[in-house]
Motif scaffolding. Structure first.
Motif, PDB file in Angstrom:
ATOM      1  N   GLN A  56       0.819  -1.222   0.000  1.00 43.53           N
ATOM      2  CA  GLN A  56       0.000   0.000   0.000  1.00 43.53           C
ATOM      3  C   GLN A  56       0.851   1.270   0.000  1.00 43.53           C
ATOM      4  O   GLN A  56       0.364   2.337  -0.371  1.00 43.53           O
ATOM      5  CB  GLN A  56      -0.930   0.008   1.211  1.00 43.53           C
ATOM      6  N   MET A  57       2.091   1.186   0.465  1.00 41.56           N
ATOM      7  CA  MET A  57       3.053   2.305   0.393  1.00 41.56           C
ATOM      8  C   MET A  57       2.522   3.601   1.021  1.00 41.56           C
ATOM      9  O   MET A  57       2.831   4.694   0.536  1.00 41.56           O
ATOM     10  CB  MET A  57       3.437   2.599  -1.056  1.00 41.56           C
ATOM     11  N   LEU A  63      -4.002   9.360  -0.621  1.00 40.62           N
ATOM     12  CA  LEU A  63      -5.320   9.402  -1.252  1.00 40.62           C
ATOM     13  C   LEU A  63      -6.314  10.231  -0.446  1.00 40.62           C
ATOM     14  O   LEU A  63      -7.128  10.969  -1.019  1.00 40.62           O
ATOM     15  CB  LEU A  63      -5.863   7.981  -1.429  1.00 40.62           C
ATOM     16  N   LEU A  64      -6.253  10.118   0.871  1.00 39.50           N
ATOM     17  CA  LEU A  64      -7.165  10.891   1.712  1.00 39.50           C
ATOM     18  C   LEU A  64      -6.970  12.385   1.477  1.00 39.50           C
ATOM     19  O   LEU A  64      -7.944  13.151   1.341  1.00 39.50           O
ATOM     20  CB  LEU A  64      -6.934  10.543   3.184  1.00 39.50           C
ATOM     21  N   LYS A  65      -5.716  12.807   1.404  1.00 39.31           N
ATOM     22  CA  LYS A  65      -5.425  14.218   1.170  1.00 39.31           C
ATOM     23  C   LYS A  65      -5.878  14.655  -0.223  1.00 39.31           C
ATOM     24  O   LYS A  65      -6.525  15.687  -0.387  1.00 39.31           O
ATOM     25  CB  LYS A  65      -3.918  14.461   1.333  1.00 39.31           C
ATOM     26  N   ARG A  66      -5.571  13.843  -1.259  1.00 40.99           N
ATOM     27  CA  ARG A  66      -5.908  14.223  -2.636  1.00 40.99           C
ATOM     28  C   ARG A  66      -7.420  14.236  -2.856  1.00 40.99           C
ATOM     29  O   ARG A  66      -7.961  15.168  -3.459  1.00 40.99           O
ATOM     30  CB  ARG A  66      -5.242  13.250  -3.611  1.00 40.99           C
ATOM     31  N   ILE A  67      -8.122  13.230  -2.373  1.00 35.95           N
ATOM     32  CA  ILE A  67      -9.572  13.160  -2.577  1.00 35.95           C
ATOM     33  C   ILE A  67     -10.272  14.303  -1.853  1.00 35.95           C
ATOM     34  O   ILE A  67     -11.246  14.879  -2.355  1.00 35.95           O
ATOM     35  CB  ILE A  67     -10.121  11.798  -2.112  1.00 35.95           C
ATOM     36  N   SER A  73      -9.730  14.170  -9.409  1.00 32.06           N
ATOM     37  CA  SER A  73      -8.318  13.836  -9.554  1.00 32.06           C
ATOM     38  C   SER A  73      -7.939  12.744  -8.566  1.00 32.06           C
ATOM     39  O   SER A  73      -7.174  11.821  -8.887  1.00 32.06           O
ATOM     40  CB  SER A  73      -7.467  15.087  -9.332  1.00 32.06           C
ATOM     41  N   GLY A  74      -8.486  12.836  -7.342  1.00 31.10           N
ATOM     42  CA  GLY A  74      -8.225  11.823  -6.325  1.00 31.10           C
ATOM     43  C   GLY A  74      -8.773  10.462  -6.715  1.00 31.10           C
ATOM     44  O   GLY A  74      -8.145   9.426  -6.458  1.00 31.10           O
ATOM     45  N   ILE A  75      -9.949  10.456  -7.365  1.00 31.58           N
ATOM     46  CA  ILE A  75     -10.531   9.185  -7.796  1.00 31.58           C
ATOM     47  C   ILE A  75      -9.673   8.528  -8.873  1.00 31.58           C
ATOM     48  O   ILE A  75      -9.442   7.314  -8.855  1.00 31.58           O
ATOM     49  CB  ILE A  75     -11.971   9.410  -8.303  1.00 31.58           C
ATOM     50  N   ARG A  76      -9.200   9.337  -9.817  1.00 32.69           N
ATOM     51  CA  ARG A  76      -8.336   8.784 -10.859  1.00 32.69           C
ATOM     52  C   ARG A  76      -7.039   8.228 -10.266  1.00 32.69           C
ATOM     53  O   ARG A  76      -6.541   7.181 -10.688  1.00 32.69           O
ATOM     54  CB  ARG A  76      -8.045   9.860 -11.910  1.00 32.69           C
ATOM     55  N   LEU A  77      -6.497   8.951  -9.285  1.00 30.68           N
ATOM     56  CA  LEU A  77      -5.296   8.465  -8.602  1.00 30.68           C
ATOM     57  C   LEU A  77      -5.595   7.167  -7.857  1.00 30.68           C
ATOM     58  O   LEU A  77      -4.786   6.238  -7.845  1.00 30.68           O
ATOM     59  CB  LEU A  77      -4.776   9.530  -7.632  1.00 30.68           C
ATOM     60  N   MET A  78      -6.784   7.097  -7.244  1.00 29.70           N
ATOM     61  CA  MET A  78      -7.175   5.904  -6.484  1.00 29.70           C
ATOM     62  C   MET A  78      -7.293   4.688  -7.397  1.00 29.70           C
ATOM     63  O   MET A  78      -6.825   3.587  -7.053  1.00 29.70           O
ATOM     64  CB  MET A  78      -8.503   6.155  -5.781  1.00 29.70           C
ATOM     65  N   ILE A  79      -7.894   4.857  -8.555  1.00 31.19           N
ATOM     66  CA  ILE A  79      -8.065   3.732  -9.485  1.00 31.19           C
ATOM     67  C   ILE A  79      -6.712   3.257 -10.011  1.00 31.19           C
ATOM     68  O   ILE A  79      -6.448   2.053 -10.108  1.00 31.19           O
ATOM     69  CB  ILE A  79      -8.995   4.138 -10.642  1.00 31.19           C
ATOM     70  N   SER A  80      -5.835   4.197 -10.330  1.00 24.95           N
ATOM     71  CA  SER A  80      -4.494   3.822 -10.775  1.00 24.95           C
ATOM     72  C   SER A  80      -3.731   3.113  -9.661  1.00 24.95           C
ATOM     73  O   SER A  80      -3.014   2.128  -9.899  1.00 24.95           O
ATOM     74  CB  SER A  80      -3.724   5.068 -11.230  1.00 24.95           C
ATOM     75  N   THR A  81      -3.897   3.605  -8.443  1.00 24.87           N
ATOM     76  CA  THR A  81      -3.219   3.001  -7.287  1.00 24.87           C
ATOM     77  C   THR A  81      -3.728   1.587  -7.031  1.00 24.87           C
ATOM     78  O   THR A  81      -2.965   0.712  -6.597  1.00 24.87           O
ATOM     79  CB  THR A  81      -3.426   3.872  -6.037  1.00 24.87           C
ATOM     80  N   PHE A  82      -5.010   1.362  -7.301  1.00 28.69           N
ATOM     81  CA  PHE A  82      -5.600   0.034  -7.133  1.00 28.69           C
ATOM     82  C   PHE A  82      -4.789  -1.007  -7.904  1.00 28.69           C
ATOM     83  O   PHE A  82      -4.408  -2.055  -7.362  1.00 28.69           O
ATOM     84  CB  PHE A  82      -7.054   0.052  -7.609  1.00 28.69           C
ATOM     85  N   LEU A 126      -9.353   0.378  -1.483  1.00 28.13           N
ATOM     86  CA  LEU A 126      -9.051   1.811  -1.415  1.00 28.13           C
ATOM     87  C   LEU A 126     -10.313   2.664  -1.372  1.00 28.13           C
ATOM     88  O   LEU A 126     -10.254   3.842  -1.003  1.00 28.13           O
ATOM     89  CB  LEU A 126      -8.190   2.215  -2.612  1.00 28.13           C
ATOM     90  N   VAL A 127     -11.450   2.085  -1.733  1.00 28.37           N
ATOM     91  CA  VAL A 127     -12.717   2.813  -1.640  1.00 28.37           C
ATOM     92  C   VAL A 127     -13.020   3.164  -0.180  1.00 28.37           C
ATOM     93  O   VAL A 127     -13.716   4.132   0.103  1.00 28.37           O
ATOM     94  CB  VAL A 127     -13.860   1.983  -2.260  1.00 28.37           C
ATOM     95  N   ASN A 128     -12.471   2.398   0.737  1.00 28.19           N
ATOM     96  CA  ASN A 128     -12.631   2.695   2.163  1.00 28.19           C
ATOM     97  C   ASN A 128     -12.120   4.104   2.470  1.00 28.19           C
ATOM     98  O   ASN A 128     -12.755   4.864   3.216  1.00 28.19           O
ATOM     99  CB  ASN A 128     -11.863   1.662   2.992  1.00 28.19           C
ATOM    100  N   VAL A 129     -10.966   4.476   1.873  1.00 27.11           N
ATOM    101  CA  VAL A 129     -10.400   5.820   2.066  1.00 27.11           C
ATOM    102  C   VAL A 129     -11.290   6.867   1.401  1.00 27.11           C
ATOM    103  O   VAL A 129     -11.527   7.941   1.963  1.00 27.11           O
ATOM    104  CB  VAL A 129      -8.971   5.889   1.478  1.00 27.11           C
ATOM    105  N   TYR A 130     -11.799   6.552   0.205  1.00 27.94           N
ATOM    106  CA  TYR A 130     -12.694   7.471  -0.503  1.00 27.94           C
ATOM    107  C   TYR A 130     -13.930   7.780   0.342  1.00 27.94           C
ATOM    108  O   TYR A 130     -14.349   8.945   0.455  1.00 27.94           O
ATOM    109  CB  TYR A 130     -13.106   6.852  -1.840  1.00 27.94           C
ATOM    110  N   ASN A 131     -14.517   6.763   0.950  1.00 31.07           N
ATOM    111  CA  ASN A 131     -15.711   6.969   1.772  1.00 31.07           C
ATOM    112  C   ASN A 131     -15.422   7.856   2.982  1.00 31.07           C
ATOM    113  O   ASN A 131     -16.250   8.688   3.367  1.00 31.07           O
ATOM    114  CB  ASN A 131     -16.266   5.622   2.236  1.00 31.07           C
ATOM    115  N   GLU A 132     -14.253   7.695   3.578  1.00 32.35           N
ATOM    116  CA  GLU A 132     -13.890   8.533   4.720  1.00 32.35           C
ATOM    117  C   GLU A 132     -13.681   9.985   4.283  1.00 32.35           C
ATOM    118  O   GLU A 132     -14.111  10.913   4.963  1.00 32.35           O
ATOM    119  CB  GLU A 132     -12.619   7.992   5.380  1.00 32.35           C
ATOM    120  N   ALA A 133     -13.027  10.165   3.139  1.00 30.60           N
ATOM    121  CA  ALA A 133     -12.747  11.517   2.649  1.00 30.60           C
ATOM    122  C   ALA A 133     -14.026  12.250   2.250  1.00 30.60           C
ATOM    123  O   ALA A 133     -14.148  13.462   2.445  1.00 30.60           O
ATOM    124  CB  ALA A 133     -11.790  11.459   1.458  1.00 30.60           C
TER     125      ALA A 133
END
Length: 435
Positions: A56-57, A63-67, A73-82, A126-133
């Motif tokens: 996960q690095m 992701l929390l900060k970007r989203i 932009s955060g979502i695109r980063l999240m999908i690429s990170t997936f 990673l959607v877990n982080v998206y939901n929190e953000a």
């Protein structure tokens, strides 16, 4: 503010569900399969959780900060990170299987594989982080609760029909697979195709995540190592059975730390906003009192009830976990206090210092574990944890030169000032919390 408070309450509920589920699920499985098999399961989870952490690095923080700042932009980063995390985990898991090769009997292989898949779904969730953000923590709670209920139900039927213990690998995987599928499904329904990055963008976003995560990876690895050193030492010096017993003690002794952590989260904004260095020290001292006050009641309860609880829910084969559980609860309190001191250092931009401190903690934990575990067994492992966390909370912070960190703790050896501080909480702190 109302939405943030509501989201925070959902996050606390999520942690409470996870903690209670973990306690009762592990007690159920441990009692059913016995210390040796449970030790293999615990060791497998330990190895692949470490693999998960590296894969996960530190992407959850990035992701929390970007989203929060730039949603799409955060979502695109999240999908690429997936996809990046998926590939890294697949490669690193091969190393995990090599580490576990000594335990690769036909029975153990089932649980090792289950642990690998369970941690995989946790790693790519990673959607877990998206939901929190996006203040959608309620979705995480619902998904995790459904996964927990189904997992527990499957475990019950396996026990009720006295099936082969190897079938317990199924609920181990379901506990993370179901929440991952539900959260991802809800995300795709809500976002559809609007934020899916083009193929050419994957390389750019992946490169950004690697560059951003690399600065965190050393610290992440050090933390992941030092929190697991004693479990590995117990397995190496004492055996898989004792590793299972120590894993249970760790679970029971740390399950409660979400209570002081949740309370601290409400006070940190005021602490970070404080510009007066003297008042910042006073507020840090008050946070210490808050942690100690909550912890004292919990530790007393653990001392009083741990014997009964372990005997009733785990069985007589697990009674050796009682003493380590009580000792490790003190280590858990010191770990929370250490997190307060870390926030104090972060307030004064001591990020590099904390990285150095983390590696010092790792060395202390490794040295104390190698010295204590062979001679004192499970109790030695617990003492190693307490010693490490105590030094992380005290001595290792005193070398930070930007602020006189030691002054935060000096009040605790002055009864008069400590009493004044305690009384002051009733007046000044209540006003501060309203401002």
């Amino acid at each position: 503010m109302k939405d943030k408070l509501k989201n925070s309450l959902w996050m606390i509920a999520e942690k409470l569900i996870a903690v209670l589920g973990l306690i009762f699920v592990t007690s159920y499985v441990a009692k059913y399969v016995g210390p040796t098999t449970f030790g293999i399961i615990s060791l497998s989870m330990l190895v692949f959780q470490f693999v998960q952490t590296i894969a996960q690095m530190g992407s959850d923080v990035i992701l929390l900060k970007r989203i929060s700042q730039k949603r799409y932009s955060g979502i695109r980063l999240m999908i690429s990170t997936f996809f990046l995390v998926l590939v890294l985990y697949a490669l690193l898991s091969l190393v995990g299987f090599l580490v576990m090769q000594e335990e690769l009997s036909s029975d153990a292989l089932v649980f090792i594989g289950a642990a690998a898949f369970a941690c995989l779904f946790s790693a790519i969730d990673l959607v877990n982080v998206y939901n929190e953000a996006m203040l959608h923590a309620r979705r995480n709670v619902i998904a995790n609760l459904i996964g927990l209920v189904i997992s527990l139900t499957v475990r019950y039927f396996i026990s009720y029909f006295t099936l082969d213990p190897k079938y317990l690998a199924i609920p181990i995987v379901l506990a993370t697979l179901i929440p991952f599928v539900l959260k991802t499904g809800w995300f795709l329904l809500a976002e559809q195709q609007r934020s899916i990055p083009a193929i050419r963008q994957f390389k750019k976003y992946s490169r950004y995540m690697v560059a951003s995560g690399f600065s965190l990876i050393l610290s992440v690895i050090a933390v992941a190592l030092y929190t697991r050193v004693n479990q590995v030492s117990v397995s190496y010096f004492l055996g898989v059975k004792e590793a299972g017993i120590f894993s249970v003690a760790l679970t029971l002794s740390t399950a409660w730390v979400f209570l002081p952590s949740a309370l601290l989260a409400s006070f940190y904004p005021s602490f970070f906003a404080e510009r007066d260095p003297e008042q910042a020290i006073v507020k840090a001292q008050k946070l210490h009192l808050l942690v100690i006050g909550v912890s004292a009641g919990v530790i007393f309860s653990i001392w009083l009830l741990s014997g009964w609880f372990i005997r009733a829910f785990y069985g007589a084969a697990w009674l050796d976990a009682i003493a380590p559980t009580v000792l490790l609860s003190f280590g858990a309190m010191c770990a929370v206090l250490s997190s307060v001191m870390d926030r104090f250092i972060i307030k004064y931009n001591g990020y590099r210092y904390l990285v150095k401190k983390t590696f010092a903690v790792l060395l202390i934990c490794l040295a104390s574990s190698l010295l204590l575990v062979p001679h004192f067994g499970l109790t030695g492992a617990a003492i190693s944890v307490v010693l490490t966390e105590f030094l992380s909370f005290t001595l290792l912070n005193y070398f930070f030169s930007a602020q006189p960190v030691m002054r935060v703790h000096l009040i605790f050896i002055n009864p008069r000032k400590l009493w004044l501080l305690f009384n002051n909480i009733k007046t000044s702190d209540s006003k501060e919390s309203l401002s």
